[in-house]
Design a protein around this motif. Structure first.
Motif, PDB file in Angstrom:
ATOM      1  N   UNK A  26       0.828  -1.213   0.000  1.00 41.15           N
ATOM      2  CA  UNK A  26       0.000   0.000   0.000  1.00 41.15           C
ATOM      3  C   UNK A  26       0.857   1.256   0.000  1.00 41.15           C
ATOM      4  N   UNK A  27       2.012   1.236   0.655  1.00 44.22           N
ATOM      5  CA  UNK A  27       2.879   2.417   0.727  1.00 44.22           C
ATOM      6  C   UNK A  27       3.465   2.826  -0.619  1.00 44.22           C
ATOM      7  N   UNK A  28       3.326   1.978  -1.631  1.00 45.05           N
ATOM      8  CA  UNK A  28       3.878   2.268  -2.958  1.00 45.05           C
ATOM      9  C   UNK A  28       2.938   3.102  -3.822  1.00 45.05           C
ATOM     10  N   UNK A  29       1.710   3.321  -3.386  1.00 48.28           N
ATOM     11  CA  UNK A  29       0.690   3.950  -4.221  1.00 48.28           C
ATOM     12  C   UNK A  29       1.143   5.283  -4.815  1.00 48.28           C
ATOM     13  N   UNK A  30       1.645   6.188  -4.000  1.00 44.34           N
ATOM     14  CA  UNK A  30       2.044   7.504  -4.506  1.00 44.34           C
ATOM     15  C   UNK A  30       3.169   7.388  -5.533  1.00 44.34           C
ATOM     16  N   UNK A  31       4.132   6.506  -5.288  1.00 39.39           N
ATOM     17  CA  UNK A  31       5.237   6.330  -6.230  1.00 39.39           C
ATOM     18  C   UNK A  31       4.755   5.686  -7.534  1.00 39.39           C
ATOM     19  N   UNK A  32       3.803   4.764  -7.443  1.00 39.98           N
ATOM     20  CA  UNK A  32       3.243   4.148  -8.657  1.00 39.98           C
ATOM     21  C   UNK A  32       2.550   5.218  -9.501  1.00 39.98           C
ATOM     22  N   UNK A  33       1.771   6.076  -8.861  1.00 45.53           N
ATOM     23  CA  UNK A  33       1.094   7.154  -9.594  1.00 45.53           C
ATOM     24  C   UNK A  33       2.128   8.082 -10.225  1.00 45.53           C
ATOM     25  N   UNK A  34       3.149   8.438  -9.468  1.00 46.35           N
ATOM     26  CA  UNK A  34       4.215   9.300  -9.997  1.00 46.35           C
ATOM     27  C   UNK A  34       4.890   8.655 -11.207  1.00 46.35           C
ATOM     28  N   UNK A  35       5.160   7.371 -11.114  1.00 43.13           N
ATOM     29  CA  UNK A  35       5.792   6.631 -12.213  1.00 43.13           C
ATOM     30  C   UNK A  35       4.914   6.644 -13.461  1.00 43.13           C
ATOM     31  N   UNK A  36       3.663   6.279 -13.303  1.00 46.21           N
ATOM     32  CA  UNK A  36       2.774   6.156 -14.460  1.00 46.21           C
ATOM     33  C   UNK A  36       2.362   7.509 -15.036  1.00 46.21           C
ATOM     34  N   UNK A  37       2.428   8.568 -14.230  1.00 51.33           N
ATOM     35  CA  UNK A  37       2.054   9.906 -14.702  1.00 51.33           C
ATOM     36  C   UNK A  37       3.254  10.717 -15.191  1.00 51.33           C
ATOM     37  N   UNK A  38       4.446  10.192 -15.024  1.00 52.50           N
ATOM     38  CA  UNK A  38       5.660  10.923 -15.386  1.00 52.50           C
ATOM     39  C   UNK A  38       5.705  11.221 -16.886  1.00 52.50           C
ATOM     40  N   UNK A  46       2.346   4.915 -23.354  1.00 50.58           N
ATOM     41  CA  UNK A  46       1.107   5.661 -23.136  1.00 50.58           C
ATOM     42  C   UNK A  46       0.482   5.251 -21.816  1.00 50.58           C
ATOM     43  N   UNK A  47      -0.101   6.217 -21.157  1.00 49.88           N
ATOM     44  CA  UNK A  47      -0.785   5.924 -19.905  1.00 49.88           C
ATOM     45  C   UNK A  47      -1.855   6.957 -19.645  1.00 49.88           C
ATOM     46  N   UNK A  52      -6.860  10.521 -13.472  1.00 52.08           N
ATOM     47  CA  UNK A  52      -7.449   9.190 -13.613  1.00 52.08           C
ATOM     48  C   UNK A  52      -6.693   8.173 -12.755  1.00 52.08           C
ATOM     49  N   UNK A  53      -5.378   8.284 -12.718  1.00 50.05           N
ATOM     50  CA  UNK A  53      -4.581   7.393 -11.871  1.00 50.05           C
ATOM     51  C   UNK A  53      -4.942   7.573 -10.401  1.00 50.05           C
ATOM     52  N   UNK A  54      -5.134   8.822  -9.986  1.00 52.54           N
ATOM     53  CA  UNK A  54      -5.505   9.092  -8.590  1.00 52.54           C
ATOM     54  C   UNK A  54      -6.817   8.397  -8.226  1.00 52.54           C
ATOM     55  N   UNK A  55      -7.721   8.305  -9.194  1.00 61.04           N
ATOM     56  CA  UNK A  55      -9.018   7.653  -8.953  1.00 61.04           C
ATOM     57  C   UNK A  55      -8.934   6.137  -9.035  1.00 61.04           C
ATOM     58  N   UNK A  56      -8.058   5.609  -9.890  1.00 55.85           N
ATOM     59  CA  UNK A  56      -8.109   4.180 -10.194  1.00 55.85           C
ATOM     60  C   UNK A  56      -7.038   3.325  -9.531  1.00 55.85           C
ATOM     61  N   UNK A  57      -5.908   3.899  -9.161  1.00 53.42           N
ATOM     62  CA  UNK A  57      -4.867   3.091  -8.512  1.00 53.42           C
ATOM     63  C   UNK A  57      -5.345   2.776  -7.094  1.00 53.42           C
ATOM     64  N   UNK A  58      -5.413   1.490  -6.759  1.00 53.28           N
ATOM     65  CA  UNK A  58      -5.962   1.121  -5.449  1.00 53.28           C
ATOM     66  C   UNK A  58      -5.089   1.610  -4.295  1.00 53.28           C
ATOM     67  N   UNK A  59      -5.733   1.888  -3.169  1.00 54.53           N
ATOM     68  CA  UNK A  59      -5.016   2.298  -1.965  1.00 54.53           C
ATOM     69  C   UNK A  59      -4.293   1.128  -1.324  1.00 54.53           C
ATOM     70  N   UNK A  60      -4.901  -0.032  -1.387  1.00 54.58           N
ATOM     71  CA  UNK A  60      -4.253  -1.242  -0.880  1.00 54.58           C
ATOM     72  C   UNK A  60      -3.641  -1.961  -2.075  1.00 54.58           C
TER      73      UNK A  60
END
Length: 177
Positions: A26-38, A46-47, A52-60
């Motif tokens: 779960x602690x990886x969520x912010x970094x995953x969003x940063x990675x995919x939105x970079x 493409x991503x 949209x990532x903020x809404x769809x990337x799960x918290x857990x």
């Protein structure tokens, strides 16, 4: 692991000299969003937009066999996937495919090579004799260098997603008795 065959998932964390390859948390969520939105990462992949990532990337974290988080000193710097290709590239269908994405601040330090080599070593031990494929845009010079460094051999080039693609195979490693 249904995507790759009869492999128990998740494996124990894989440790290299500097990195740990582990299951997402779960602690990886912010970094995953940063990675995919970079924007830098998005140059060749493409991503969806950040909102949209903020809404769809799960918290857990969700258990997805074949997905490793690359951890440096307790923080996610990238991800590696080893999955059975399902058809996004016809040449890869049914084969194990390596994918990798790293945060731009992790580029240029050899982390991708170190992490991918460890993931491939794990794969060769888990499914001996099975080759792995990789596709990348020929314009992605860093990815092309990484593929060569990892031992991928060019099988063909083709047009897809509006760009020339490079398709390579990592030879299966077999041990002799």
């Amino acid at each position: 692991m249904t995507d790759l065959g009869p492999v128990a998932w998740p494996p124990a964390p894989i440790r290299t000299e500097r990195l740990v390859l582990r299951e997402p948390e779960a602690r990886d969520r912010a970094a995953v969003i940063e990675l995919l939105a970079s924007p830098e990462v998005g140059t060749y992949v493409d991503g969806p937009p950040r909102d949209e990532l903020e809404r769809t990337v799960p918290g857990a974290h969700s258990r997805r066999p074949g997905r490793f988080i690359v951890d440096l000193d307790g923080a996610m710097i990238g991800q590696i996937t080893l999955t059975r290709a399902t058809g996004h590239i016809r040449q890869a269908v049914g084969k194990a495919e390596l994918g990798y994405l790293f945060l731009p601040q992790a580029w240029g330090y050899g982390y991708a090579a170190e992490a991918c080599a460890a993931a491939l070593d794990w794969f060769a031990g888990a499914l001996p004799g099975e080759p792995v494929v990789l596709a990348t845009q020929t314009a992605n010079v860093r990815s092309m260098r990484l593929a060569a460094k990892l031992g991928f051999i060019e099988a063909e080039r083709f047009e897809a997603y509006g760009a020339e693609q490079w398709f390579g195979e990592w030879p299966s490693v077999t041990t002799s008795a």
